[in-house]
Scaffold this active site. Structure first.
Site, mmCIF file in Angstrom:
data_model
loop_
_atom_site.group_PDB
_atom_site.id
_atom_site.type_symbol
_atom_site.label_atom_id
_atom_site.label_comp_id
_atom_site.label_asym_id
_atom_site.label_seq_id
_atom_site.Cartn_x
_atom_site.Cartn_y
_atom_site.Cartn_z
ATOM 1 N N LYS A 49 0.867 -1.182 0.000
ATOM 2 C CA LYS A 49 0.000 0.000 0.000
ATOM 3 C C LYS A 49 0.899 1.225 0.000
ATOM 4 O O LYS A 49 1.707 1.429 0.906
ATOM 5 C CB LYS A 49 -0.900 0.004 1.230
ATOM 6 C CG LYS A 49 -1.729 1.289 1.338
ATOM 7 C CD LYS A 49 -2.753 1.209 2.432
ATOM 8 C CE LYS A 49 -3.494 2.530 2.581
ATOM 9 N NZ LYS A 49 -4.523 2.475 3.619
ATOM 10 N N LYS B 270 1.261 10.096 5.631
ATOM 11 C CA LYS B 270 1.402 8.725 6.155
ATOM 12 C C LYS B 270 2.673 8.053 5.637
ATOM 13 O O LYS B 270 2.765 6.831 5.578
ATOM 14 C CB LYS B 270 0.152 7.922 5.788
ATOM 15 C CG LYS B 270 -1.134 8.513 6.367
ATOM 16 C CD LYS B 270 -2.347 7.600 6.161
ATOM 17 C CE LYS B 270 -3.589 8.170 6.854
ATOM 18 N NZ LYS B 270 -4.763 7.263 6.727
ATOM 19 N N GLU C 178 7.686 -6.528 1.149
ATOM 20 C CA GLU C 178 6.496 -6.368 2.000
ATOM 21 C C GLU C 178 5.530 -7.541 1.821
ATOM 22 O O GLU C 178 4.982 -8.075 2.791
ATOM 23 C CB GLU C 178 5.756 -5.068 1.639
ATOM 24 C CG GLU C 178 6.381 -3.794 2.179
ATOM 25 C CD GLU C 178 6.055 -3.568 3.653
ATOM 26 O OE1 GLU C 178 5.387 -4.415 4.273
ATOM 27 O OE2 GLU C 178 6.483 -2.531 4.189
ATOM 28 N N LYS D 47 -2.188 -1.502 -3.823
ATOM 29 C CA LYS D 47 -3.075 -0.337 -3.758
ATOM 30 C C LYS D 47 -2.252 0.927 -3.902
ATOM 31 O O LYS D 47 -1.212 1.023 -3.251
ATOM 32 C CB LYS D 47 -3.772 -0.363 -2.398
ATOM 33 C CG LYS D 47 -4.677 0.806 -2.115
ATOM 34 C CD LYS D 47 -5.229 0.689 -0.714
ATOM 35 C CE LYS D 47 -6.014 1.945 -0.413
ATOM 36 N NZ LYS D 47 -6.438 1.994 0.975
HETATM 37 C C1 PBG Z 1 -6.952 3.851 5.745
HETATM 38 C C2 PBG Z 1 -7.467 3.533 4.387
HETATM 39 C C3 PBG Z 1 -7.388 4.390 3.311
HETATM 40 C C4 PBG Z 1 -7.996 3.753 2.246
HETATM 41 C C5 PBG Z 1 -8.428 2.502 2.681
HETATM 42 N N1 PBG Z 1 -8.082 2.380 4.014
HETATM 43 C C6 PBG Z 1 -6.880 5.774 3.226
HETATM 44 C C7 PBG Z 1 -5.557 6.074 3.763
HETATM 45 O O1 PBG Z 1 -4.675 5.210 3.865
HETATM 46 O O2 PBG Z 1 -5.376 7.227 4.125
HETATM 47 C C8 PBG Z 1 -8.140 4.376 0.894
HETATM 48 C C9 PBG Z 1 -9.170 3.833 0.005
HETATM 49 C C10 PBG Z 1 -9.545 4.747 -1.106
HETATM 50 O O3 PBG Z 1 -8.956 5.816 -1.336
HETATM 51 O O4 PBG Z 1 -10.501 4.397 -1.812
HETATM 52 N N2 PBG Z 1 -6.529 2.826 6.529
#
Ligand code: PBG
Length: 330
Positions: free
Chosen positions: A196, A223, A239, A254
């Site tokens: 991610k 983040k 990862e 993602k």
């Molecule tokens: C947070 C989370 C996020 C998404 C899924 N879980 C946002 C982030 O990491 O700030 C994003 C999903 C999307 O943008 O459709 N744990």
């Protein structure tokens, strides 16, 4: 004689093209993200995600019945938590009667064979909008993982089929797997957000849950100390390898469309199912361009979702799931 091979023969008409088609979308490929809020008869449109809604539990029940009719049988649940329930430790996340726990029960009651996946991360519950606990300006890894493990057991207890940790703490898959085993939830799976990336494509999602990192002294503004640096590829393999070794059943890449090189690499390297999250920003871009009349919404939507599958996704979490499946039927 030239040419013996004419590739255009296989493109002569739609019937021949469909005969030799390599990638076919099916409702089975989709995971439907759902946003849940407190209240009754609430259906709020998310302003940066046109035609996508936050639903209260009563309407959630209707929604999952409709999804089941479309043969969409897997959902990924997110909750919008009210500000007064947020704190640094995400205490509300393990409330057995919390919104997530109730949502899981509502869905399982309405459609017993719906596969329910739950988001596991602290950001919707965090007063700072971070996925982990903040101490001295830093996100503390191991304390966070311990809470995520408790949260996972709480979701399993409510009836979740899979927990989906989206936080990117180190070692949390092992911590969660061990906790689930210890508590007897041996059949609860883990879909790990393994690769991610710290992406600018999550903005609309943070609108949906009101979960963006807050501005403040000693609060990291992004983040990037836990989500991956988008300049990196090899790190995604490391990862993913670690998550599989720690007990992940499904691994995820993602966002989607800008990361298809990573998807293909993960698919070629590992033998576990690969999920891709086509995220909120990807949805918003297509909606916005289509609203302006600059792109053909349905054509671009189908092209991008198909490209994600062609790249190696066994399943796709997508806000377009319903739209795509309706088009497949028509
Ligand atoms: C947070 C989370 C996020 C998404 C899924 N879980 C946002 C982030 O990491 O700030 C994003 C999903 C999307 O943008 O459709 N744990």
């Amino acid at each position: 004689m030239f040419p013996l091979i004419r590739n255009r023969r296989l493109r002569t008409n739609e019937t021949i093209r469909s005969l030799v088609r390599e990638t076919i979308l099916s409702p089975n490929n989709f995971i439907v993200p759902l946003f849940v809020v407190e209240g009754k008869n609430v259906r709020e449109e998310i302003h940066s995600m046109p035609n996508y809604f936050r639903l209260s539990l009563d309407l959630l029940e209707k929604e999952v019945k409709e999804l089941a009719k479309l043969n969409l049988k897997t959902v990924l649940v997110f909750v919008k938590v009210s500000d007064n329930l947020k704190d640094n430790k995400g205490t509300e996340a393990i409330n057995p009667n919390g919104l997530m726990q109730r949502a899981v029960k509502v869905i399982k009651n309405a459609v017993p064979d719906m596969v329910v996946m739950t988001d596991v991360a602290l950001d919707p519950y965090s007063s700072y909008g971070h996925d982990g606990i903040l101490e001295n300006g830093m996100i503390i890894n191991d304390v966070t993982s311990a809470i995520l493990a408790e949260m996972s057991c709480s979701h399993a207890e409510a009836g979740a089929d899979f927990v989906a940790p989206s936080d990117m703490m180190d070692g949390r898959i092992l911590e969660i797997r061990e906790a689930l085993e210890d508590e007897g939830y041996v059949n609860t799976g883990i879909m790990a957000y393994s690769a991610k990336y710290a992406s600018a494509h999550y903005g609309p999602f943070r609108d949906a849950l009101d979960s963006a990192p807050i501005e403040g002294q000693h609060v990291p503004k992004d983040k990037k100390t836990y989500q991956m640096d988008y300049h990196n590829r090899i790190e995604a393999i490391r990862e993913t390898q670690m998550d599989i070794d720690e007990g992940a059943d499904i691994v995820m890449v993602k966002p989607g469309i800008a990361y298809l090189d990573i998807v293909r690499e993960i698919k070629n390297t590992f033998d576990v199912p690969v999920a891709v999250y086509q995220v909120s920003g990807e949805y918003a871009m297509i909606k916005a361009a289509a609203e302006k009349g600059w792109l053909d919404h349905d054509a671009v939507m189908l092209e991008q979702v198909t490209a994600i599958k062609r790249a190696g996704a066994d399943m796709i979490a997508s806000y377009f799931a319903k739209d795509v499946v309706k088009l497949l039927h028509s």
